[in-house]
Design a protein around this motif. Structure first.
Motif, short mmCIF file in Angstrom:
data_model
loop_
_atom_site.label_atom_id
_atom_site.label_comp_id
_atom_site.label_asym_id
_atom_site.label_seq_id
_atom_site.Cartn_x
_atom_site.Cartn_y
_atom_site.Cartn_z
N GLN A 80 0.82 -1.21 0.00
CA GLN A 80 0.00 0.00 0.00
C GLN A 80 0.86 1.27 0.00
N ASN A 81 2.18 1.11 0.03
CA ASN A 81 3.11 2.26 0.07
C ASN A 81 2.85 3.16 1.28
N ASN A 82 2.47 2.55 2.40
CA ASN A 82 2.24 3.29 3.65
C ASN A 82 3.55 3.27 4.44
N LYS A 83 4.39 4.30 4.23
CA LYS A 83 5.74 4.31 4.78
C LYS A 83 5.75 4.38 6.30
N LYS A 84 4.85 5.17 6.89
CA LYS A 84 4.81 5.30 8.35
C LYS A 84 4.51 3.93 8.99
N ALA A 85 3.47 3.26 8.50
CA ALA A 85 3.11 1.95 9.04
C ALA A 85 4.21 0.92 8.75
N GLU A 86 4.84 1.04 7.57
CA GLU A 86 5.95 0.14 7.24
C GLU A 86 7.08 0.27 8.25
N ALA A 87 7.44 1.53 8.59
CA ALA A 87 8.50 1.74 9.57
C ALA A 87 8.11 1.19 10.94
N ASP A 88 6.84 1.39 11.33
CA ASP A 88 6.38 0.87 12.62
C ASP A 88 6.56 -0.65 12.70
N LEU A 89 6.20 -1.35 11.62
CA LEU A 89 6.31 -2.82 11.61
C LEU A 89 7.77 -3.26 11.59
N ILE A 90 8.63 -2.52 10.89
CA ILE A 90 10.06 -2.85 10.88
C ILE A 90 10.63 -2.76 12.30
N ILE A 91 10.23 -1.71 13.05
CA ILE A 91 10.68 -1.56 14.43
C ILE A 91 10.14 -2.68 15.30
N GLU A 92 8.87 -3.10 15.07
CA GLU A 92 8.31 -4.22 15.85
C GLU A 92 9.12 -5.50 15.63
N ILE A 93 9.54 -5.75 14.37
CA ILE A 93 10.35 -6.93 14.08
C ILE A 93 11.69 -6.82 14.80
N GLY A 94 12.30 -5.62 14.75
CA GLY A 94 13.56 -5.41 15.48
C GLY A 94 13.40 -5.65 16.97
N GLU A 95 12.26 -5.20 17.53
CA GLU A 95 12.00 -5.41 18.96
C GLU A 95 11.89 -6.90 19.28
N TYR A 109 17.23 -3.95 11.80
CA TYR A 109 15.85 -3.49 11.59
C TYR A 109 15.63 -2.10 12.20
N PHE A 110 16.24 -1.81 13.36
CA PHE A 110 16.10 -0.48 13.94
C PHE A 110 16.66 0.59 13.01
N LEU A 111 17.80 0.30 12.38
CA LEU A 111 18.40 1.27 11.46
C LEU A 111 17.54 1.46 10.22
N GLN A 112 16.92 0.38 9.72
CA GLN A 112 16.01 0.51 8.57
C GLN A 112 14.81 1.39 8.93
N GLY A 113 14.23 1.14 10.11
CA GLY A 113 13.05 1.89 10.51
C GLY A 113 13.34 3.35 10.75
N ILE A 114 14.46 3.65 11.42
CA ILE A 114 14.77 5.05 11.75
C ILE A 114 15.10 5.84 10.49
N LYS A 115 15.61 5.17 9.47
CA LYS A 115 15.88 5.87 8.21
C LYS A 115 14.58 6.39 7.59
N ILE A 116 13.52 5.57 7.63
CA ILE A 116 12.23 5.99 7.09
C ILE A 116 11.65 7.13 7.94
N TYR A 117 11.75 7.00 9.28
CA TYR A 117 11.24 8.06 10.15
C TYR A 117 11.95 9.39 9.87
N GLU A 118 13.28 9.34 9.72
CA GLU A 118 14.04 10.57 9.51
C GLU A 118 13.72 11.21 8.16
N ILE A 126 11.39 8.58 15.72
CA ILE A 126 12.84 8.70 15.83
C ILE A 126 13.28 8.53 17.29
N THR A 127 12.62 9.27 18.19
CA THR A 127 13.02 9.20 19.60
C THR A 127 12.76 7.81 20.19
N THR A 128 11.62 7.23 19.84
CA THR A 128 11.32 5.89 20.36
C THR A 128 12.37 4.88 19.90
N THR A 129 12.78 4.96 18.63
CA THR A 129 13.74 4.00 18.10
C THR A 129 15.13 4.22 18.69
#
Length: 609
Positions: A80-95, A109-118, A126-129
């Motif tokens: 769906q090209n939903n970048k915000k939700a994609e980053a959230d799920l990447i961080i969940e996998i890292g967790e 995975y944390f580095l992948q997610g924070i790149k999208i957030y930034e 960003i702060t949560t990650t």
């Protein structure tokens, strides 16, 4: 030993009904959500259910199921090209990987997610990650890197307040202070985290903050306050579904009972933690529980049980290293196969382009004479042959490069294994010396054995740091000195009130320099703690390591009574060893008794970086 193990088995059967409520609510919730998932038709609602199931499975330690649900949700959001939700799920996998003690995958995975957030200036994410990354490296005892991530969080929070991230920042800062043995500061920041978590109703994280504050209070020997906080944490309903957090707190209670010499209760709680960790496959907590059991049984003078649990602990360490080596080889093989496929596709594409060029050339020459067509075909064939030869040569060079990189990687793995096994063997020797010393009646012999253990520990720390850090040939002396001095202060408990001061530049030394230097520091600190201060006397012991031009200066000082007038350096084992090691380093030794006792050693690195 078998009688003791049988008692332990009976105890586990008795506490089993108490352990079941830890995750029965979570399992019931999982069953309910899976039923809803089977009936749900909407894709968006299905994805929400998968995400929630992934979180619940992670809490009870079912990491494979957790990753499966998160991956389903991630695939949907990417489609769906939903970048915000994609980053959230990447961080969940890292967790999930962080929770399963796979730090390298978690950080990826944390580095992948924070790149999208930034890229999208999503400051909450960003702060949560960054807080999660700080927690991850602290679990690996990399506190300087944790400080760096925490500073990034602090900088963002100055402009964009976000209470949950602020609370986690408080908690991480408290943990850093705890690692630096500034326990009063640690307690202060943990309390700020507790209050803020409470105000935003994040009760699970409040439980973690309570645990951390209790640990700092325990270090200050305020055991009743620490125990009260542990019991308060265990009473939080939101924490009962998080088995790993429960295990953390149970093992801390075991430590408190061990510190207060209630060894039977310490063993009981440690067995609870071991049973939960084994049931839910939390290998990192299982290792800690086995180590605590070995130490507690040793204090209880039950040496057979101590040896049994220590052997299980050592076997786990070995199996973890073998698993890491296997995964590294698999990753290298995957990279090799991927690059090989890409090269094959490139060659096929090049051949296709060459064929199309030949056809085009033939079509453009249709009206020319036969010999012209033949000549053109000949030229095309020669060019194609040369191209294929060049491609084959490049492919061969690439394969050779990959083989060299693979050999280098295998050598690095082998070096890590060597340092790892040396460290384990030294630790086993130290444990055997400890067990043997308990049977000795000669006090001088016991002192000699204890001194030998501290010398072994100084060498063991070096090999531990070599295999746990990226650099396999040089030692970060600032971290090493802090760890060694902390160990010695715990080992030589005296009635004197002695303050520990460590000041060191960021210096990395070769192993041939670090080993004798570590033994010198061990001897000088041990002698200061044993002889420099009278009972109830206040004072300090300081260690300073500075770099001056091309040389290094080590100073070990104490504010005690200095050397006695009739002290004979040649008769003292410790001073003879110091002089031998100073000669080995080609160093200069100066002794100053103006104010207490000051040893100054000037030396150079045997292999300058």
């Amino acid at each position: 030993m078998f009688i003791r193990l049988a008692k332990n088995l009976i105890f586990l059967l008795c506490i089993l009904p108490w352990m079941i409520p830890f995750n029965i609510h979570g399992q019931n919730r999982i069953d309910s959500l899976e039923q809803e998932l089977g009936l749900e038709k909407s894709d968006s609602l299905k994805v929400q259910l998968h995400t929630h199931l992934g979180q619940l499975h992670r809490l009870i330690g079912a990491h494979d199921s957790s990753l499966m649900h998160f991956q389903y949700a991630l695939d949907y959001y990417q489609s769906q090209n939903n970048k915000k939700a994609e980053a959230d799920l990447i961080i969940e996998i890292g967790e999930t990987y962080r929770n399963n003690d796979v730090p390298d995958r978690a950080m990826d995975y944390f580095l992948q997610g924070i790149k999208i957030y930034e890229e999208r200036n999503h400051f909450d994410g960003i702060t949560t990650t960054y807080n999660k990354m700080a927690d991850l490296v602290m679990r690996q005892n990399d506190y300087p890197k944790a400080k760096m991530y925490s500073e990034k969080v602090d900088e963002i929070l100055r402009h964009s307040p976000y209470p949950p991230a602020k609370a986690h920042w408080y908690m991480n800062k408290g943990r850093v202070f705890n690692s630096e043995r500034q326990f009063d500061s640690a307690i202060y920041y943990h309390q700020l985290a507790i209050d803020l978590f409470d105000s935003v109703q994040m009760y699970h994280d409040k439980g973690r903050a309570l645990h951390n504050r209790a640990n700092s209070l325990r270090e200050l020997r305020r055991f009743d306050e620490a125990m009260a906080l542990c019991l308060e944490a265990l009473d939080i309903p939101d924490l009962r579904n998080n088995i790993k957090s429960q295990i953390f707190t149970i093992l801390l209670i075991s430590n408190i009972y061990q510190d207060t010499n209630q060894l039977d209760k310490s063993i009981e709680y440690c067995l609870q933690g071991l049973a939960l960790a084994t049931k839910h496959n939390f290998m990192d907590r299982k290792r800690v529980a086995l180590l605590y059991l070995s130490q507690t049984y040793e204090r209880a003078r039950s040496f057979d049980s101590a040896y049994y649990y220590h052997k299980r602990y050592a076997n786990m360490i070995e199996s973890i290293f073998d698993k890491e080596k296997y995964e590294q080889v698999n990753r290298l093989n995957t990279l090799y196969e991927t690059e090989k496929k890409e090269q094959t596709i490139a060659i096929q594409q090049a051949n296709l382009e060459a064929r199309e060029a030949t056809i085009a050339l033939q079509q453009s020459r249709q009206n020319q004479l036969f010999y012209g067509i033949g000549f053109s075909i000949l030229i095309g064939a020669i060019l194609l042959f040369a191209y294929v030869q060049k491609t084959r040569t490049n492919q061969l060079l690439s394969q050779q490069k990959l083989e060299i990189e693979k050999q280098n990687s295998e050598r690095e793995v082998l070096l890590k294994e060597i340092h790892h096994r040396v460290k384990n063997n030294l630790q086993v020797i130290s444990s055997l010396l400890s067990m043997q010393s308990r049977k000795m009646k000669d006090s001088d012999a016991k002192v000699a054995v204890k001194e030998g253990q501290s010398r072994i520990k100084s060498m063991s720390l070096i090999h531990q740091k070599l295999y746990s850090e990226g650099n396999l040939s040089r030692i970060n002396m600032k971290e090493y000195i802090a760890d060694l001095s902390g160990f010695l202060f715990k080992s030589y408990k005296t009635d004197a009130q002695i303050e520990q001061l460590v000041e060191a530049d960021e210096i990395s030394l070769d192993v041939d320099t670090a080993v004798p230097l570590g033994l010198i520091i061990n001897e000088l600190i041990s002698n200061a703690l044993k002889y420099a201060f009278a009972p109830e006397e206040q004072g300090h012991v300081s260690i300073r390591l500075k770099k001056h031009d091309n040389a290094y200066q080590l100073q070990v000082a104490d504010s005690g009574n200095g050397l006695p007038k009739d002290f004979d350096k040649k008769q003292s084992m410790g001073m003879r060893l110091v002089h031998i090691l100073v000669d080995q380093l080609d160093a200069d030794l100066q002794i100053d008794q103006t104010d207490g006792l000051l040893f100054t050693i000037i030396f150079s690195d045997k292999r300058a970086a």
